[in-house]
Write a protein that holds these residues in place. Structure first.
Motif, PDB file in Angstrom:
ATOM      1  N   GLN A 445     -30.999  10.136 -44.571  1.00 45.44           N
ATOM      2  CA  GLN A 445     -30.405   8.806 -44.697  1.00 45.44           C
ATOM      3  C   GLN A 445     -30.043   8.495 -46.143  1.00 45.44           C
ATOM      4  O   GLN A 445     -29.093   7.751 -46.404  1.00 45.44           O
ATOM      5  CB  GLN A 445     -31.384   7.739 -44.182  1.00 45.44           C
ATOM      6  CG  GLN A 445     -31.545   7.700 -42.675  1.00 45.44           C
ATOM      7  CD  GLN A 445     -30.439   6.909 -41.990  1.00 45.44           C
ATOM      8  OE1 GLN A 445     -29.316   6.875 -42.457  1.00 45.44           O
ATOM      9  NE2 GLN A 445     -30.762   6.281 -40.873  1.00 45.44           N
ATOM     10  N   VAL A 446     -30.767   9.078 -47.071  1.00 45.96           N
ATOM     11  CA  VAL A 446     -30.472   8.874 -48.493  1.00 45.96           C
ATOM     12  C   VAL A 446     -29.432   9.875 -48.983  1.00 45.96           C
ATOM     13  O   VAL A 446     -28.479   9.524 -49.676  1.00 45.96           O
ATOM     14  CB  VAL A 446     -31.767   8.979 -49.328  1.00 45.96           C
ATOM     15  CG1 VAL A 446     -31.451   9.144 -50.816  1.00 45.96           C
ATOM     16  CG2 VAL A 446     -32.629   7.732 -49.116  1.00 45.96           C
ATOM     17  N   ALA A 447     -29.591  11.141 -48.611  1.00 43.38           N
ATOM     18  CA  ALA A 447     -28.720  12.198 -49.143  1.00 43.38           C
ATOM     19  C   ALA A 447     -27.317  12.153 -48.544  1.00 43.38           C
ATOM     20  O   ALA A 447     -26.324  12.324 -49.265  1.00 43.38           O
ATOM     21  CB  ALA A 447     -29.349  13.576 -48.889  1.00 43.38           C
ATOM     22  N   ASN A 448     -27.229  11.942 -47.224  1.00 45.89           N
ATOM     23  CA  ASN A 448     -25.915  11.987 -46.574  1.00 45.89           C
ATOM     24  C   ASN A 448     -25.981  11.285 -45.222  1.00 45.89           C
ATOM     25  O   ASN A 448     -25.991  11.945 -44.169  1.00 45.89           O
ATOM     26  CB  ASN A 448     -25.461  13.444 -46.394  1.00 45.89           C
ATOM     27  CG  ASN A 448     -24.037  13.557 -45.846  1.00 45.89           C
ATOM     28  OD1 ASN A 448     -23.308  12.564 -45.798  1.00 45.89           O
ATOM     29  ND2 ASN A 448     -23.659  14.748 -45.445  1.00 45.89           N
ATOM     30  N   PRO A 449     -25.998   9.950 -45.191  1.00 43.76           N
ATOM     31  CA  PRO A 449     -26.131   9.244 -43.917  1.00 43.76           C
ATOM     32  C   PRO A 449     -24.988   9.512 -42.940  1.00 43.76           C
ATOM     33  O   PRO A 449     -25.181   9.388 -41.732  1.00 43.76           O
ATOM     34  CB  PRO A 449     -26.170   7.771 -44.338  1.00 43.76           C
ATOM     35  CG  PRO A 449     -25.569   7.729 -45.700  1.00 43.76           C
ATOM     36  CD  PRO A 449     -25.914   9.039 -46.326  1.00 43.76           C
ATOM     37  N   ARG A 450     -23.825   9.909 -43.439  1.00 45.10           N
ATOM     38  CA  ARG A 450     -22.697  10.193 -42.547  1.00 45.10           C
ATOM     39  C   ARG A 450     -22.975  11.419 -41.672  1.00 45.10           C
ATOM     40  O   ARG A 450     -22.325  11.598 -40.634  1.00 45.10           O
ATOM     41  CB  ARG A 450     -21.416  10.413 -43.357  1.00 45.10           C
ATOM     42  CG  ARG A 450     -20.882   9.170 -44.025  1.00 45.10           C
ATOM     43  CD  ARG A 450     -19.659   9.482 -44.868  1.00 45.10           C
ATOM     44  NE  ARG A 450     -19.984  10.395 -45.960  1.00 45.10           N
ATOM     45  CZ  ARG A 450     -19.099  10.874 -46.824  1.00 45.10           C
ATOM     46  NH1 ARG A 450     -17.832  10.541 -46.726  1.00 45.10           N
ATOM     47  NH2 ARG A 450     -19.467  11.697 -47.798  1.00 45.10           N
TER      48      ARG A 450
END
Length: 453
Positions: A445-450
């Motif tokens: 969710q922090v590194a790459n929520p997409r």
């Protein structure tokens, strides 16, 4: 004489000897990327003005691996004889004046390798629907290649090899331990050894609207179970955001249909699933291995640093492909921002503003020739976004993971991983799946929520 001039003259001499043509003009253009090899486009002309186009792959001078380059050349020649679409080898040797390293000179093949274009551009629409089957047929040709000229290739057990790389990192991770346990317990009977490409994925073959033109980058080729290549092509990382399971291009059924047409046998769904799971764990470990080059201080690199923050993508994929991700977990709501003595803009506002400025005002000023700078700029913007999301998230997720670990009698994820390795805990236990899923989801969710969409 500069290194560039010396290299150009050296390539010219090799071209003259390889083609028996009087080459009079040579120019080189180095491709960006390529972590272990230097790759150049070679444009030349002979005395009649006719064009000669080639590709040079060489080891960095002083860091050569002659055996590996010889093996790569042998693979290309053997594969070509077996009908595999590959560039023709013009010359290969341990060194040559001016080249000064093990090298491989091949003819230039036209085609597209960029995933976004293969997935979306209208010109590839005619071939897109059948590409998964075509790739299966090409893999079948690779795996039917005789091995009698390929004694240089290693045949180490791939599971043992990737586990050793992971152990050497000395960073126990629960997801990897869960994956290793599952892979050991569910390993299918081995197939007869064949030539395995080792990195058969989008980016390593050239496509035209007519189909597959060439399979590139044989650096990781080895002798092994042929289903390894099929599983690697199905790993989510090689879909590049598209939904179709085979490189974002088609279905597993299409891949296996094409493969069976060439080889006469069809791997089972269980075999393909095992090798897809193995490939997912392999990419997880190799991503962390690449990041270690930066984290250890060996090579300061924003690109390698960013890879370190994206290891959680493969952790998520591994849990998902093994059916071990707990879908009920949710990232805790962030705490309210702490009261601070500092003025606004707050840290998250600063990071967001800098990222916005780089994207909207700096990026458009870069020219088409500044591809490397564009690439690095995107990485910097992504890292700024990661930092902003982590500050906004606060310690809530870390605190909850710590509580859940404590309920299992573990002080950290490292201790949980060590206990999973010792088999004092079961990787299928509901509470273990819950805490590991929460930790991975929080990182993602922090590194790459997409990635979750």
């Amino acid at each position: 004489m500069s290194e560039e001039v010396s290299l150009t003259e050296g390539v010219g001499e090799v071209l003259r000897a390889a083609t028996s043509r009087a080459v009079t003009e040579v120019s080189l253009r180095q491709f960006t990327g390529g972590a272990s090899k230097q790759v150049y486009a070679v444009d030349a002309r002979d005395e009649t003005g006719a064009s000669l186009c080639a590709v040079l792959r060489r080891d960095p001078p002083g860091h050569g691996d002659a055996d590996r380059m010889r093996a790569e050349a042998a693979c290309l020649r053997a594969a070509a004889a077996a009908g595999v679409p590959v560039p023709a080898v013009l010359a290969a040797a341990d060194t040559a004046p001016g080249i000064d390293a093990p090298y491989l000179l091949m003819n230039m093949v036209e085609g597209e390798s960029i995933p976004r274009k293969l997935h979306r551009d209208p010109e590839f629409a005619p071939v897109r629907e059948r590409l998964a089957g075509d790739l299966g047929r090409v893999l079948g040709l690779i795996h039917r290649t005789p091995l009698d000229t390929l004694d240089l290739l290693d045949d180490q057990d791939p599971l043992e090899a990737i586990e050793q790389i992971y152990r050497d990192l000395d960073e126990p991770r629960p997801t990897v331990e869960m994956g290793l346990r599952w892979l050991r317990e569910h390993r299918p009977p081995p197939r007869r050894k064949a030539l395995v490409h080792g990195d058969f994925r989008i980016g390593n073959f050239l496509i035209t609207p007519d189909g597959v033109r060439a399979v590139l980058d044989w650096e990781l080729a080895h002798r092994g179970d042929p289903v390894e290549d099929l599983g690697w092509l199905c790993v989510r990382a090689w879909r590049f955001g598209a939904s179709a399971p085979v490189g974002g291009l088609g279905t597993r059924e299409q891949l296996l249909d094409g493969y069976a047409q060439t080889t006469g046998f069809r791997p089972t769904a269980a075999e393909l699933h095992w090798w897809e799971a193995f490939g997912t764990l392999k990419w997880l470990v190799l991503s962390r291995f690449q990041a270690e080059r930066h984290l250890s201080g060996e090579e300061r690199s924003v690109e390698l640093a960013a890879i370190g923050r994206r290891v959680c993508e493969s952790e998520y994929d591994l849990l998902a492909v093994l059916g071990l991700f707990d879908e009920s977990v949710a990232v805790p709501t962030p705490f309210e921002p702490m009261v601070t003595v500092h003025d606004r803009p707050e840290l998250t506002e600063i990071l967001d503003l800098v990222a916005e400025t780089l994207t909207e005002e700096i990026a458009p000023t870069l020219t088409a020739e500044q591809q490397r700078q564009r690439f690095l700029l995107r990485i910097c913007v992504n890292l700024l976004g990661t930092a902003s999301r982590e500050l906004h998230a606060g310690p809530a997720a870390t605190d909850e993971v710590t509580v859940l670990l404590g309920e299992l009698g573990c002080d950290s994820e490292t201790e949980l991983a060590e206990r999973l390795r010792a088999e004092s805990l079961s990787y299928s236990d509901k509470e273990i799946r819950r805490v590991v899923s929460l930790a991975v989801l929080s990182r993602l969710q922090v590194a790459n929520p997409r990635y979750l969409k």
